[in-house]
Write a protein that holds these residues in place. Structure first.
Motif, PDB file in Angstrom:
ATOM      1  N   TYR A 105       0.853  -1.195   0.000  1.00 25.88           N
ATOM      2  CA  TYR A 105       0.000   0.000   0.000  1.00 25.88           C
ATOM      3  C   TYR A 105       0.882   1.236   0.000  1.00 25.88           C
ATOM      4  O   TYR A 105       2.035   1.203   0.420  1.00 25.88           O
ATOM      5  CB  TYR A 105      -0.909   0.029   1.263  1.00 25.88           C
ATOM      6  N   LEU A 107       0.199   5.834   0.111  1.00 25.97           N
ATOM      7  CA  LEU A 107      -0.737   6.966   0.099  1.00 25.97           C
ATOM      8  C   LEU A 107       0.016   8.228  -0.282  1.00 25.97           C
ATOM      9  O   LEU A 107       1.201   8.376   0.064  1.00 25.97           O
ATOM     10  CB  LEU A 107      -1.300   7.214   1.508  1.00 25.97           C
ATOM     11  N   GLY A 113      -0.806   9.895   8.184  1.00 23.19           N
ATOM     12  CA  GLY A 113      -1.026  10.229   9.591  1.00 23.19           C
ATOM     13  C   GLY A 113      -2.483  10.364   9.993  1.00 23.19           C
ATOM     14  O   GLY A 113      -2.776  10.891  11.069  1.00 23.19           O
ATOM     15  N   GLY A 115      -4.673   7.570   9.652  1.00 20.68           N
ATOM     16  CA  GLY A 115      -5.232   6.230   9.824  1.00 20.68           C
ATOM     17  C   GLY A 115      -5.774   5.610   8.550  1.00 20.68           C
ATOM     18  O   GLY A 115      -6.335   4.508   8.583  1.00 20.68           O
ATOM     19  N   ALA A 117      -4.181   4.329   5.850  1.00 23.53           N
ATOM     20  CA  ALA A 117      -3.512   3.104   5.386  1.00 23.53           C
ATOM     21  C   ALA A 117      -3.992   1.904   6.197  1.00 23.53           C
ATOM     22  O   ALA A 117      -4.263   0.828   5.639  1.00 23.53           O
ATOM     23  CB  ALA A 117      -1.997   3.246   5.504  1.00 23.53           C
ATOM     24  N   THR A 118      -4.126   2.085   7.498  1.00 20.53           N
ATOM     25  CA  THR A 118      -4.601   0.981   8.348  1.00 20.53           C
ATOM     26  C   THR A 118      -6.031   0.602   7.958  1.00 20.53           C
ATOM     27  O   THR A 118      -6.365  -0.590   7.858  1.00 20.53           O
ATOM     28  CB  THR A 118      -4.544   1.406   9.828  1.00 20.53           C
ATOM     29  N   GLY A 140       6.146  -6.977   3.657  1.00 16.77           N
ATOM     30  CA  GLY A 140       7.510  -6.577   3.994  1.00 16.77           C
ATOM     31  C   GLY A 140       7.583  -5.071   4.111  1.00 16.77           C
ATOM     32  O   GLY A 140       6.872  -4.359   3.391  1.00 16.77           O
ATOM     33  N   ASN A 145      11.287   2.088   7.911  1.00 18.70           N
ATOM     34  CA  ASN A 145       9.925   2.549   7.650  1.00 18.70           C
ATOM     35  C   ASN A 145       8.987   2.176   8.809  1.00 18.70           C
ATOM     36  O   ASN A 145       8.157   1.262   8.698  1.00 18.70           O
ATOM     37  CB  ASN A 145       9.432   1.915   6.338  1.00 18.70           C
ATOM     38  N   SER A 148       5.008   2.029   8.193  1.00 18.77           N
ATOM     39  CA  SER A 148       4.455   0.841   7.546  1.00 18.77           C
ATOM     40  C   SER A 148       4.453  -0.343   8.509  1.00 18.77           C
ATOM     41  O   SER A 148       3.499  -1.123   8.564  1.00 18.77           O
ATOM     42  CB  SER A 148       5.251   0.487   6.295  1.00 18.77           C
ATOM     43  N   ARG A 150       4.131  -0.195  11.649  1.00 13.57           N
ATOM     44  CA  ARG A 150       3.033   0.042  12.604  1.00 13.57           C
ATOM     45  C   ARG A 150       1.666  -0.305  11.979  1.00 13.57           C
ATOM     46  O   ARG A 150       0.806  -0.878  12.640  1.00 13.57           O
ATOM     47  CB  ARG A 150       3.074   1.514  13.033  1.00 13.57           C
ATOM     48  N   LYS A 154      -0.809  -3.008  13.580  1.00 15.57           N
ATOM     49  CA  LYS A 154      -2.199  -2.678  13.951  1.00 15.57           C
ATOM     50  C   LYS A 154      -3.186  -3.626  13.276  1.00 15.57           C
ATOM     51  O   LYS A 154      -4.295  -3.808  13.771  1.00 15.57           O
ATOM     52  CB  LYS A 154      -2.523  -1.222  13.579  1.00 15.57           C
TER      53      LYS A 154
HETATM   54  C1  LIG Z   1       3.282   3.686   5.251  1.00 14.19           C
HETATM   55  C2  LIG Z   1       2.078   4.556   4.925  1.00 14.19           C
HETATM   56  C3  LIG Z   1       1.183   3.825   3.935  1.00 14.19           C
HETATM   57  C4  LIG Z   1       1.317   4.859   6.232  1.00 14.19           C
HETATM   58  O1  LIG Z   1       0.139   5.564   5.911  1.00 14.19           O
HETATM   59  P1  LIG Z   1      -0.727   6.286   7.055  1.00 14.19           P
HETATM   60  O2  LIG Z   1      -2.106   6.475   6.535  1.00 14.19           O
HETATM   61  O3  LIG Z   1      -0.001   7.479   7.549  1.00 14.19           O
HETATM   62  O4  LIG Z   1      -0.763   5.158   8.175  1.00 14.19           O
HETATM   63  P2  LIG Z   1      -1.723   5.135   9.471  1.00 14.19           P
HETATM   64  O5  LIG Z   1      -2.069   6.544   9.818  1.00 14.19           O
HETATM   65  O6  LIG Z   1      -2.820   4.176   9.203  1.00 14.19           O
HETATM   66  O7  LIG Z   1      -0.779   4.487  10.571  1.00 14.19           O
HETATM   67  C5  LIG Z   1       0.555   4.943  10.713  1.00 14.19           C
HETATM   68  C6  LIG Z   1       1.065   4.554  12.076  1.00 14.19           C
HETATM   69  O8  LIG Z   1       2.481   4.694  12.094  1.00 14.19           O
HETATM   70  C7  LIG Z   1       2.854   5.600  13.120  1.00 14.19           C
HETATM   71  N1  LIG Z   1       4.036   6.299  12.658  1.00 14.19           N
HETATM   72  C8  LIG Z   1       4.128   7.181  11.657  1.00 14.19           C
HETATM   73  N2  LIG Z   1       5.394   7.623  11.557  1.00 14.19           N
HETATM   74  C9  LIG Z   1       6.097   6.982  12.516  1.00 14.19           C
HETATM   75  C10 LIG Z   1       7.447   7.030  12.928  1.00 14.19           C
HETATM   76  N3  LIG Z   1       8.353   7.802  12.295  1.00 14.19           N
HETATM   77  N4  LIG Z   1       7.833   6.239  13.957  1.00 14.19           N
HETATM   78  C11 LIG Z   1       6.941   5.445  14.585  1.00 14.19           C
HETATM   79  N5  LIG Z   1       5.632   5.363  14.243  1.00 14.19           N
HETATM   80  C12 LIG Z   1       5.228   6.139  13.224  1.00 14.19           C
HETATM   81  C13 LIG Z   1       1.643   6.482  13.295  1.00 14.19           C
HETATM   82  O9  LIG Z   1       1.675   7.129  14.549  1.00 14.19           O
HETATM   83  C14 LIG Z   1       0.531   5.454  13.171  1.00 14.19           C
HETATM   84  O10 LIG Z   1       0.422   4.642  14.329  1.00 14.19           O
HETATM   85  P3  LIG Z   1      -0.686   4.935  15.499  1.00 14.19           P
HETATM   86  O11 LIG Z   1      -2.036   4.862  14.832  1.00 14.19           O
HETATM   87  O12 LIG Z   1      -0.446   3.861  16.489  1.00 14.19           O
HETATM   88  O13 LIG Z   1      -0.407   6.319  16.006  1.00 14.19           O
HETATM   89  C15 LIG Z   1       2.526   5.910   4.288  1.00 14.19           C
HETATM   90  O14 LIG Z   1       3.432   6.522   5.156  1.00 14.19           O
HETATM   91  C16 LIG Z   1       3.168   5.727   2.922  1.00 14.19           C
HETATM   92  O15 LIG Z   1       2.475   5.731   1.900  1.00 14.19           O
HETATM   93  N6  LIG Z   1       4.515   5.601   2.918  1.00 14.19           N
HETATM   94  C17 LIG Z   1       5.258   5.434   1.641  1.00 14.19           C
HETATM   95  C18 LIG Z   1       4.976   4.094   0.990  1.00 14.19           C
HETATM   96  C19 LIG Z   1       5.123   2.955   1.969  1.00 14.19           C
HETATM   97  O16 LIG Z   1       5.939   2.997   2.884  1.00 14.19           O
HETATM   98  N7  LIG Z   1       4.357   1.884   1.734  1.00 14.19           N
HETATM   99  C20 LIG Z   1       4.452   0.685   2.513  1.00 14.19           C
HETATM  100  C21 LIG Z   1       5.365  -0.250   1.848  1.00 14.19           C
HETATM  101  S1  LIG Z   1       5.710  -1.644   2.903  1.00 14.19           S
END
Ligand SMILES: CC(C)(COP(=O)(O)OP(=O)(O)OC[C@H]1O[C@@H](n2cnc3c(N)ncnc32)[C@H](O)[C@@H]1OP(=O)(O)O)[C@@H](O)C(=O)NCCC(=O)NCCS
Length: 200
Positions: A105, A107, A113, A115, A117-118, A140, A145, A148, A150, A154
């Motif tokens: 996934y 975004l 930030g 929620g 992706a979850t 993976g 990261n 991801s 987290r 979750k």
């Molecule tokens: C990974 C990704 C999809 C997360 O999307 P998102 O909508 O922000 O995710 P969510 O809000 O559902 O959850 C993120 C969680 O990580 C936590 N988090 C974010 N940055 C963090 C950091 N630097 N250290 C620790 N936790 C972190 C958030 O607090 C949240 O946890 P919580 O609900 O317990 O507070 C987004 O950052 C992304 O697109 N990244 C680039 C592509 C990617 O990494 N894809 C995954 C490939 S494996």
């Protein structure tokens, strides 16, 4: 006919893909008309460097190539994630040799930030186990990261070890953490959630 037109026989199998709805999001099959939005959203190094195959920079032609290639293979389901009708990212799973499909996934950065992706990953997982009867899923995430990682935690994924992924955007391999979610764990999480809702 231009090279960008797709005949009916070649068209990605949108008709066979369900629409997955969550509280805030709708996950649907990608369409060629999504290309411009996908190109704008995905053109960010923070996305490319954390995914295996997204190039950087990411151009309109990359989005068109991607949209023409998704959902052709058996065992692959790719969705765009929409919020109030607007595409904000993508997710999906594809078959792996060991029988446990791998989910992924991403975004657009403006949507991190919150929620989403979850929420999208949970819908995908419910579909994979609830409708498609998979016995396990895998995923993976680069060791750098935590967001991801987290998301996976979750959703109930458990860490199984480390590995290496080839990352196109850095033209190199990078260490990753591997995760797995067994169907039984998912079922326990679902029934625990239902029990909690019944108690409040
Ligand atoms: C990974 C990704 C999809 C997360 O999307 P998102 O909508 O922000 O995710 P969510 O809000 O559902 O959850 C993120 C969680 O990580 C936590 N988090 C974010 N940055 C963090 C950091 N630097 N250290 C620790 N936790 C972190 C958030 O607090 C949240 O946890 P919580 O609900 O317990 O507070 C987004 O950052 C992304 O697109 N990244 C680039 C592509 C990617 O990494 N894809 C995954 C490939 S494996």
């Amino acid at each position: 006919m231009t090279g960008l037109e797709i005949t009916t026989a070649e068209r990605p199998r949108e008709g066979s893909m369900p629409v997955l709805e969550t509280e805030r999001l709708v996950l649907r099959a990608p369409r060629l008309g999504d290309a411009k939005t996908i190109a704008t959203l995905a053109n960010d190094r923070r996305i490319a460097e954390n995914t295996a195959r997204i190039p950087h920079p990411y151009k309109l032609a990359d989005a068109k190539t991607w949209l023409e290639s998704v959902n052709r293979a058996d065992g692959e389901q790719t969705y765009v994630i929409t919020l109030s009708g607007d595409v904000i990212g993508a997710c999906g799973f594809e078959a792996r040799d060991d029988g446990a499909p791998e989910i992924g996934y991403w975004l657009g950065v403006a949507h991190w930030g919150k929620g989403y992706a979850t929420e999208a990953a949970r819908a995908l997982i419910d579909h994979a186990f609830g409708d498609l009867d998979f016995t396990a899923l895998q995923a993976g995430a680069r060791v750098t990261n935590p967001a991801s990682r987290r998301v996976l935690e979750k959703c109930g994924f458990q860490w199984t070890g480390v590995g290496l992924y080839r990352i196109r955007a850095i033209s190199s391999s990078a260490p990753i953490d591997r995760f797995r979610l067994e169907r039984g764990i998912w079922a326990s999480i679902k029934s625990w959630g239902a029990m909690r809702r019944a108690l409040v």
